[in-house]
Write an enzyme that holds these catalytic residues in place. Structure first.
Site, PDB file in Angstrom:
ATOM      1  N   TYR A  84      39.382  16.804  48.747  1.00 18.46           N
ATOM      2  CA  TYR A  84      38.080  17.493  48.773  1.00 18.46           C
ATOM      3  C   TYR A  84      37.829  18.198  50.102  1.00 18.46           C
ATOM      4  O   TYR A  84      37.103  19.196  50.138  1.00 18.46           O
ATOM      5  CB  TYR A  84      36.947  16.536  48.377  1.00 18.46           C
ATOM      6  CG  TYR A  84      36.979  16.287  46.887  1.00 18.46           C
ATOM      7  CD1 TYR A  84      36.523  17.258  46.003  1.00 18.46           C
ATOM      8  CD2 TYR A  84      37.537  15.133  46.360  1.00 18.46           C
ATOM      9  CE1 TYR A  84      36.608  17.075  44.632  1.00 18.46           C
ATOM     10  CE2 TYR A  84      37.622  14.929  44.989  1.00 18.46           C
ATOM     11  CZ  TYR A  84      37.151  15.913  44.126  1.00 18.46           C
ATOM     12  OH  TYR A  84      37.246  15.739  42.772  1.00 18.46           O
ATOM     13  N   ARG A 103      39.255  21.497  49.432  1.00 17.34           N
ATOM     14  CA  ARG A 103      38.355  22.288  48.577  1.00 17.34           C
ATOM     15  C   ARG A 103      37.210  22.866  49.415  1.00 17.34           C
ATOM     16  O   ARG A 103      36.811  23.998  49.262  1.00 17.34           O
ATOM     17  CB  ARG A 103      37.743  21.435  47.450  1.00 17.34           C
ATOM     18  CG  ARG A 103      38.691  20.625  46.594  1.00 17.34           C
ATOM     19  CD  ARG A 103      39.374  21.468  45.554  1.00 17.34           C
ATOM     20  NE  ARG A 103      40.296  22.450  46.068  1.00 17.34           N
ATOM     21  CZ  ARG A 103      41.528  22.195  46.556  1.00 17.34           C
ATOM     22  NH1 ARG A 103      41.986  20.977  46.618  1.00 17.34           N
ATOM     23  NH2 ARG A 103      42.296  23.171  47.005  1.00 17.34           N
ATOM     24  N   ASP A 163      31.134  24.960  44.410  1.00 17.41           N
ATOM     25  CA  ASP A 163      30.927  25.861  45.552  1.00 17.41           C
ATOM     26  C   ASP A 163      29.470  26.332  45.590  1.00 17.41           C
ATOM     27  O   ASP A 163      28.692  26.064  44.677  1.00 17.41           O
ATOM     28  CB  ASP A 163      31.908  27.050  45.491  1.00 17.41           C
ATOM     29  CG  ASP A 163      31.648  27.971  44.293  1.00 17.41           C
ATOM     30  OD1 ASP A 163      30.499  28.438  44.114  1.00 17.41           O
ATOM     31  OD2 ASP A 163      32.592  28.230  43.505  1.00 17.41           O
ATOM     32  N   GLY A 207      33.753  32.566  32.758  1.00 11.83           N
ATOM     33  CA  GLY A 207      34.874  31.943  33.476  1.00 11.83           C
ATOM     34  C   GLY A 207      34.995  30.449  33.317  1.00 11.83           C
ATOM     35  O   GLY A 207      35.225  29.742  34.290  1.00 11.83           O
ATOM     36  N   HIS A 234      28.328  19.537  38.191  1.00  6.72           N
ATOM     37  CA  HIS A 234      29.394  18.661  38.692  1.00  6.72           C
ATOM     38  C   HIS A 234      29.307  18.428  40.199  1.00  6.72           C
ATOM     39  O   HIS A 234      30.291  18.063  40.825  1.00  6.72           O
ATOM     40  CB  HIS A 234      30.770  19.247  38.319  1.00  6.72           C
ATOM     41  CG  HIS A 234      30.991  19.314  36.834  1.00  6.72           C
ATOM     42  ND1 HIS A 234      31.925  20.124  36.237  1.00  6.72           N
ATOM     43  CD2 HIS A 234      30.377  18.650  35.816  1.00  6.72           C
ATOM     44  CE1 HIS A 234      31.874  19.965  34.909  1.00  6.72           C
ATOM     45  NE2 HIS A 234      30.940  19.087  34.638  1.00  6.72           N
TER      46      HIS A 234
HETATM   47  N1  APR Z   1      36.887  36.121  35.652  1.00  6.04           N
HETATM   48  C1  APR Z   1      36.469  35.386  34.595  1.00  6.04           C
HETATM   49  N2  APR Z   1      37.148  34.329  34.135  1.00  6.04           N
HETATM   50  C2  APR Z   1      38.291  33.992  34.755  1.00  6.04           C
HETATM   51  C3  APR Z   1      38.797  34.715  35.866  1.00  6.04           C
HETATM   52  C4  APR Z   1      38.033  35.820  36.322  1.00  6.04           C
HETATM   53  N3  APR Z   1      38.405  36.572  37.363  1.00  6.04           N
HETATM   54  N4  APR Z   1      39.939  34.121  36.262  1.00  6.04           N
HETATM   55  C5  APR Z   1      40.153  33.088  35.438  1.00  6.04           C
HETATM   56  N5  APR Z   1      39.151  32.999  34.525  1.00  6.04           N
HETATM   57  C6  APR Z   1      38.957  32.023  33.454  1.00  6.04           C
HETATM   58  C7  APR Z   1      40.211  31.418  32.852  1.00  6.04           C
HETATM   59  O1  APR Z   1      40.722  32.260  31.825  1.00  6.04           O
HETATM   60  C8  APR Z   1      39.682  30.098  32.291  1.00  6.04           C
HETATM   61  O2  APR Z   1      39.212  30.253  30.953  1.00  6.04           O
HETATM   62  O3  APR Z   1      38.254  30.917  33.991  1.00  6.04           O
HETATM   63  C9  APR Z   1      38.508  29.767  33.205  1.00  6.04           C
HETATM   64  C10 APR Z   1      38.733  28.608  34.135  1.00  6.04           C
HETATM   65  O4  APR Z   1      38.918  27.430  33.397  1.00  6.04           O
HETATM   66  P1  APR Z   1      39.160  26.030  34.115  1.00  6.04           P
HETATM   67  O5  APR Z   1      40.202  26.161  35.165  1.00  6.04           O
HETATM   68  O6  APR Z   1      39.366  25.031  33.055  1.00  6.04           O
HETATM   69  O7  APR Z   1      37.771  25.762  34.901  1.00  6.04           O
HETATM   70  P2  APR Z   1      36.385  25.225  34.321  1.00  6.04           P
HETATM   71  O8  APR Z   1      36.210  25.594  32.890  1.00  6.04           O
HETATM   72  O9  APR Z   1      35.355  25.640  35.288  1.00  6.04           O
HETATM   73  O10 APR Z   1      36.597  23.664  34.418  1.00  6.04           O
HETATM   74  C11 APR Z   1      35.523  22.820  34.058  1.00  6.04           C
HETATM   75  O11 APR Z   1      36.738  20.907  34.739  1.00  6.04           O
HETATM   76  O12 APR Z   1      38.188  19.884  36.171  1.00  6.04           O
HETATM   77  C12 APR Z   1      36.886  20.036  35.854  1.00  6.04           C
HETATM   78  O13 APR Z   1      35.072  19.592  37.212  1.00  6.04           O
HETATM   79  C13 APR Z   1      36.029  20.583  36.977  1.00  6.04           C
HETATM   80  O14 APR Z   1      34.041  21.936  36.792  1.00  6.04           O
HETATM   81  C14 APR Z   1      35.397  21.814  36.399  1.00  6.04           C
HETATM   82  C15 APR Z   1      35.524  21.580  34.904  1.00  6.04           C
END
Ligand code: APR
Length: 244
Positions: free
Chosen positions: A58, A61, A95, A176, A110
């Site tokens: 962390y 991060r 963030d 995203g 989160h």
């Molecule tokens: N613009 C929009 N979307 C994007 C971009 C971008 N520039 N780049 C990547 N993505 C998309 C990816 O296609 C994907 O669908 O963002 C998504 C990210 O997915 P994850 O990595 O799974 O992140 P998230 O959904 O925020 O995860 C949820 O999981 O691990 C836990 O606590 C953590 O808050 C997090 C939660």
């Protein structure tokens, strides 16, 4: 006479909205969970087994977040609020880029990486404007500090508030997120029946429930484009011309 109705945009954001600011997402092939197995850094068991490793993860991060700057998507949402729209942001991100862009109603599902919290009293928070957390750093009740983030297997403290906010949406914008994590993903089901839902994500594979309109674009392009339409017309709607 009551106040005129201000269009209410509710935005659910995930790691993808911060990707163009240089913050790694989680589930991409080169994402965070590929190099750092969840069970080693993001669970209560990992914390008990090896707190130093968890704190180191962390700290990294936090450094990444401090170096990052809000991008066009964060800024467009803040600008819409300035223009008089009611904008509520529910973010899965730890963030502070929405806040730094100027958004005022941000709920962190989160947690927040720039805060520490007590391990005995979750209400005791400590801002971390610089530096990190070390083993031996204590809260005012004498207990070890931990990152103020929600780990896998822990309850999501503000989930009920988030459900209430989504229930008052005129339009739900999802940006995203892979919608892979519960209960955050289930927030889509809380939107009023007649409120449109738009998902901005470049990856077509992302699960989109029926009735959700997909905009397969990067957040930094898709979100400002939507916001420009809404500002021009003074209302929230789904501009079909933006869709592929
Ligand atoms: N613009 C929009 N979307 C994007 C971009 C971008 N520039 N780049 C990547 N993505 C998309 C990816 O296609 C994907 O669908 O963002 C998504 C990210 O997915 P994850 O990595 O799974 O992140 P998230 O959904 O925020 O995860 C949820 O999981 O691990 C836990 O606590 C953590 O808050 C997090 C939660």
């Amino acid at each position: 006479m009551g106040e005129p109705h201000r269009p209410h945009l509710v935005v659910l954001t995930g790691a993808g909205i911060s990707a163009e600011s240089g913050i790694q997402t989680f589930r991409a092939s080169d994402g965070l969970w590929a190099d750092h197995p969840i069970e080693e850094v993001a669970t209560p068991e990992a914390w008990r087994r090896d707190p130093e490793r968890v704190l180191r993860f962390y700290d990294q991060r936090r450094d990444q977040v401090r170096r990052a700057r809000p991008n066009a998507a964060h800024k467009a949402l803040a600008a819409l609020e300035k223009r008089g729209f009611r904008v509520s942001i529910i973010t899965q991100n730890i963030d502070d880029l929405h806040e730094r862009a100027g958004s005022r109603n941000v709920l962190h599902l989160h947690g927040e990486i720039l805060k520490a919290r007590s391990t005995v009293d979750p209400r005791m928070h400590y801002p971390l404007p610089r530096g990190g957390i070390a083993v031996g750093d204590l809260c005012d009740k004498g207990s070890q500090l931990r990152p103020d983030v929600v780990w896998f297997g822990e309850a999501v403290p503000h989930f009920a508030d988030a459900c209430e906010i989504v229930g008052e949406a005129d339009l739900l914008l999802v940006v995203g997120t892979s919608l892979a994590v519960m209960p955050a993903a289930s927030l889509l089901d809380q939107a009023p029946f007649d409120a449109p839902c738009v998902l901005v994500d470049p990856e077509a594979h992302v699960l989109a429930p029926p009735g959700v309109t997909r905009l397969n674009q990067f957040a930094g392009k898709g979100v400002p484009a939507l916001v420009r339409h809404w500002q021009r017309e003074g209302r929230l709607w789904v501009p079909e011309t933006l869709l592929d």
